[in-house]
Write a protein that holds these residues in place. Sequence first.
Motif, PDB file in Angstrom:
ATOM      1  N   GLN A   1       0.821  -1.212   0.000  1.00 55.88           N
ATOM      2  CA  GLN A   1       0.000   0.000   0.000  1.00 55.88           C
ATOM      3  C   GLN A   1       0.857   1.265   0.000  1.00 55.88           C
ATOM      4  O   GLN A   1       0.372   2.352  -0.279  1.00 55.88           O
ATOM      5  CB  GLN A   1      -0.891   0.015   1.252  1.00 55.88           C
ATOM      6  N   PHE A   2       2.135   1.109   0.351  1.00 57.92           N
ATOM      7  CA  PHE A   2       3.050   2.243   0.459  1.00 57.92           C
ATOM      8  C   PHE A   2       4.302   1.971  -0.373  1.00 57.92           C
ATOM      9  O   PHE A   2       4.781   0.838  -0.428  1.00 57.92           O
ATOM     10  CB  PHE A   2       3.456   2.477   1.921  1.00 57.92           C
ATOM     11  N   THR A   3       4.847   2.998  -0.992  1.00 55.06           N
ATOM     12  CA  THR A   3       6.072   2.837  -1.773  1.00 55.06           C
ATOM     13  C   THR A   3       7.258   2.685  -0.820  1.00 55.06           C
ATOM     14  O   THR A   3       7.184   3.053   0.359  1.00 55.06           O
ATOM     15  CB  THR A   3       6.332   4.057  -2.676  1.00 55.06           C
ATOM     16  N   ARG A   4       8.358   2.173  -1.351  1.00 56.27           N
ATOM     17  CA  ARG A   4       9.525   1.997  -0.482  1.00 56.27           C
ATOM     18  C   ARG A   4      10.068   3.339   0.009  1.00 56.27           C
ATOM     19  O   ARG A   4      10.611   3.415   1.108  1.00 56.27           O
ATOM     20  CB  ARG A   4      10.614   1.183  -1.179  1.00 56.27           C
ATOM     21  N   LEU A   5       9.909   4.383  -0.775  1.00 59.86           N
ATOM     22  CA  LEU A   5      10.349   5.702  -0.328  1.00 59.86           C
ATOM     23  C   LEU A   5       9.471   6.216   0.804  1.00 59.86           C
ATOM     24  O   LEU A   5       9.958   6.839   1.750  1.00 59.86           O
ATOM     25  CB  LEU A   5      10.340   6.687  -1.497  1.00 59.86           C
ATOM     26  N   GLU A   6       8.174   5.957   0.723  1.00 61.63           N
ATOM     27  CA  GLU A   6       7.265   6.337   1.811  1.00 61.63           C
ATOM     28  C   GLU A   6       7.590   5.571   3.089  1.00 61.63           C
ATOM     29  O   GLU A   6       7.549   6.123   4.196  1.00 61.63           O
ATOM     30  CB  GLU A   6       5.812   6.088   1.402  1.00 61.63           C
ATOM     31  N   VAL A   7       7.920   4.293   2.934  1.00 64.25           N
ATOM     32  CA  VAL A   7       8.257   3.461   4.096  1.00 64.25           C
ATOM     33  C   VAL A   7       9.550   3.951   4.736  1.00 64.25           C
ATOM     34  O   VAL A   7       9.637   4.114   5.957  1.00 64.25           O
ATOM     35  CB  VAL A   7       8.374   1.976   3.702  1.00 64.25           C
ATOM     36  N   ALA A   8      10.561   4.197   3.904  1.00 65.84           N
ATOM     37  CA  ALA A   8      11.842   4.690   4.424  1.00 65.84           C
ATOM     38  C   ALA A   8      11.658   6.019   5.148  1.00 65.84           C
ATOM     39  O   ALA A   8      12.244   6.241   6.218  1.00 65.84           O
ATOM     40  CB  ALA A   8      12.850   4.833   3.285  1.00 65.84           C
ATOM     41  N   GLN A   9      10.818   6.893   4.597  1.00 63.37           N
ATOM     42  CA  GLN A   9      10.577   8.184   5.227  1.00 63.37           C
ATOM     43  C   GLN A   9       9.864   8.016   6.563  1.00 63.37           C
ATOM     44  O   GLN A   9      10.181   8.709   7.536  1.00 63.37           O
ATOM     45  CB  GLN A   9       9.761   9.089   4.299  1.00 63.37           C
ATOM     46  N   ALA A  10       8.914   7.103   6.625  1.00 64.93           N
ATOM     47  CA  ALA A  10       8.197   6.852   7.881  1.00 64.93           C
ATOM     48  C   ALA A  10       9.152   6.298   8.943  1.00 64.93           C
ATOM     49  O   ALA A  10       9.048   6.646  10.126  1.00 64.93           O
ATOM     50  CB  ALA A  10       7.041   5.888   7.656  1.00 64.93           C
ATOM     51  N   MET A  11      10.079   5.449   8.519  1.00 61.71           N
ATOM     52  CA  MET A  11      11.077   4.921   9.457  1.00 61.71           C
ATOM     53  C   MET A  11      11.922   6.066  10.018  1.00 61.71           C
ATOM     54  O   MET A  11      12.198   6.126  11.221  1.00 61.71           O
ATOM     55  CB  MET A  11      11.967   3.897   8.760  1.00 61.71           C
ATOM     56  N   LYS A  12      12.328   6.975   9.144  1.00 54.95           N
ATOM     57  CA  LYS A  12      13.145   8.105   9.573  1.00 54.95           C
ATOM     58  C   LYS A  12      12.336   9.064  10.446  1.00 54.95           C
ATOM     59  O   LYS A  12      12.835   9.585  11.449  1.00 54.95           O
ATOM     60  CB  LYS A  12      13.696   8.844   8.355  1.00 54.95           C
ATOM     61  N   ASP A  13      11.088   9.314  10.065  1.00 57.83           N
ATOM     62  CA  ASP A  13      10.258  10.278  10.794  1.00 57.83           C
ATOM     63  C   ASP A  13       9.916   9.807  12.207  1.00 57.83           C
ATOM     64  O   ASP A  13      10.002  10.576  13.168  1.00 57.83           O
ATOM     65  CB  ASP A  13       8.968  10.554  10.020  1.00 57.83           C
ATOM     66  N   THR A  14       9.482   8.548  12.338  1.00 55.42           N
ATOM     67  CA  THR A  14       9.060   8.054  13.655  1.00 55.42           C
ATOM     68  C   THR A  14      10.237   7.582  14.487  1.00 55.42           C
ATOM     69  O   THR A  14      10.231   7.716  15.714  1.00 55.42           O
ATOM     70  CB  THR A  14       8.043   6.901  13.529  1.00 55.42           C
ATOM     71  N   GLY A  15      11.249   7.018  13.834  1.00 50.04           N
ATOM     72  CA  GLY A  15      12.456   6.590  14.528  1.00 50.04           C
ATOM     73  C   GLY A  15      12.356   5.270  15.265  1.00 50.04           C
ATOM     74  O   GLY A  15      13.329   4.808  15.859  1.00 50.04           O
ATOM     75  N   MET A  16      11.183   4.641  15.233  1.00 50.67           N
ATOM     76  CA  MET A  16      11.018   3.381  15.966  1.00 50.67           C
ATOM     77  C   MET A  16      10.023   2.457  15.279  1.00 50.67           C
ATOM     78  O   MET A  16       8.962   2.908  14.824  1.00 50.67           O
ATOM     79  CB  MET A  16      10.529   3.648  17.390  1.00 50.67           C
ATOM     80  N   ILE A  17      10.365   1.180  15.243  1.00 47.68           N
ATOM     81  CA  ILE A  17       9.461   0.165  14.699  1.00 47.68           C
ATOM     82  C   ILE A  17       9.225  -0.896  15.772  1.00 47.68           C
ATOM     83  O   ILE A  17      10.167  -1.584  16.181  1.00 47.68           O
ATOM     84  CB  ILE A  17      10.049  -0.507  13.447  1.00 47.68           C
ATOM     85  N   PRO A  18       7.991  -1.060  16.249  1.00 45.29           N
ATOM     86  CA  PRO A  18       7.708  -2.173  17.146  1.00 45.29           C
ATOM     87  C   PRO A  18       7.798  -3.506  16.392  1.00 45.29           C
ATOM     88  O   PRO A  18       7.402  -3.597  15.227  1.00 45.29           O
ATOM     89  CB  PRO A  18       6.265  -1.912  17.597  1.00 45.29           C
ATOM     90  N   LEU A  19       8.335  -4.522  17.077  1.00 48.42           N
ATOM     91  CA  LEU A  19       8.449  -5.870  16.524  1.00 48.42           C
ATOM     92  C   LEU A  19       7.569  -6.795  17.350  1.00 48.42           C
ATOM     93  O   LEU A  19       7.605  -6.751  18.593  1.00 48.42           O
ATOM     94  CB  LEU A  19       9.888  -6.375  16.597  1.00 48.42           C
TER      95      LEU A  19
END
Length: 222
Positions: free
Chosen positions: A3-21
Amino acid sequence: MAQFTRLEVAQAMKDTGMIPLFFNNDLELSKKVLKACYDGGARLMEFTARGDFAHEVFGELTKYAIAELPGMIMGVGSVTDGAAASLYMALGANFIVTPVLREDIAIACNRKKVLWSPGCGTLTEITRAEELGCEIVKLFPGDIYGPQFVKGIKGPQPWTSVMPTGGVSPTEENLKGWFDAGVTCVGMGSKLISKEIIANQDYAKLEEDVKKALAIVKSVRK
């Protein structure tokens, strides 16, 4: 399909700074964990698909996210080969995270322009991953290498984006150490979504813990 492009995903990773696992084979429980993380401000979730029929749970969880949690970016971790990556992408994975660097996974993900993040432990592996088109490299296991390793990488390769997973905890001291070293984001599993929270089904605490962790990330970033 993503649903999201890889650039959108990379930006979200940078913006939020955290990914729950997180992984659990109980779909209803997984939905509640996902919603608590979402309500706490997380906008990415790495479903660490380590159990039998994990793909079935992920498929339903992704449908739930699309229907009920706008902007939530679902990805899959612990992917070990290109065939599994293709399966999860068909089920809607927006990013693929792997414990090791495998070129078959890179090819499968690049073919569909889906972000992939391989587990790397040497500068040679990191460089090869970037040559294969990797945007954000996973440093795994993070606690073995530590922030000093990241700092060492960023010297000769300031363009490298690193996401440590393993050994990351939601404390100011721990997160400050990682972000001071130059990480782009962190992956956080059992230190955030603890066994106690799951056992007690304390989703209000999880939501609050996610909020606190994201606030710390924001405060310690340069």
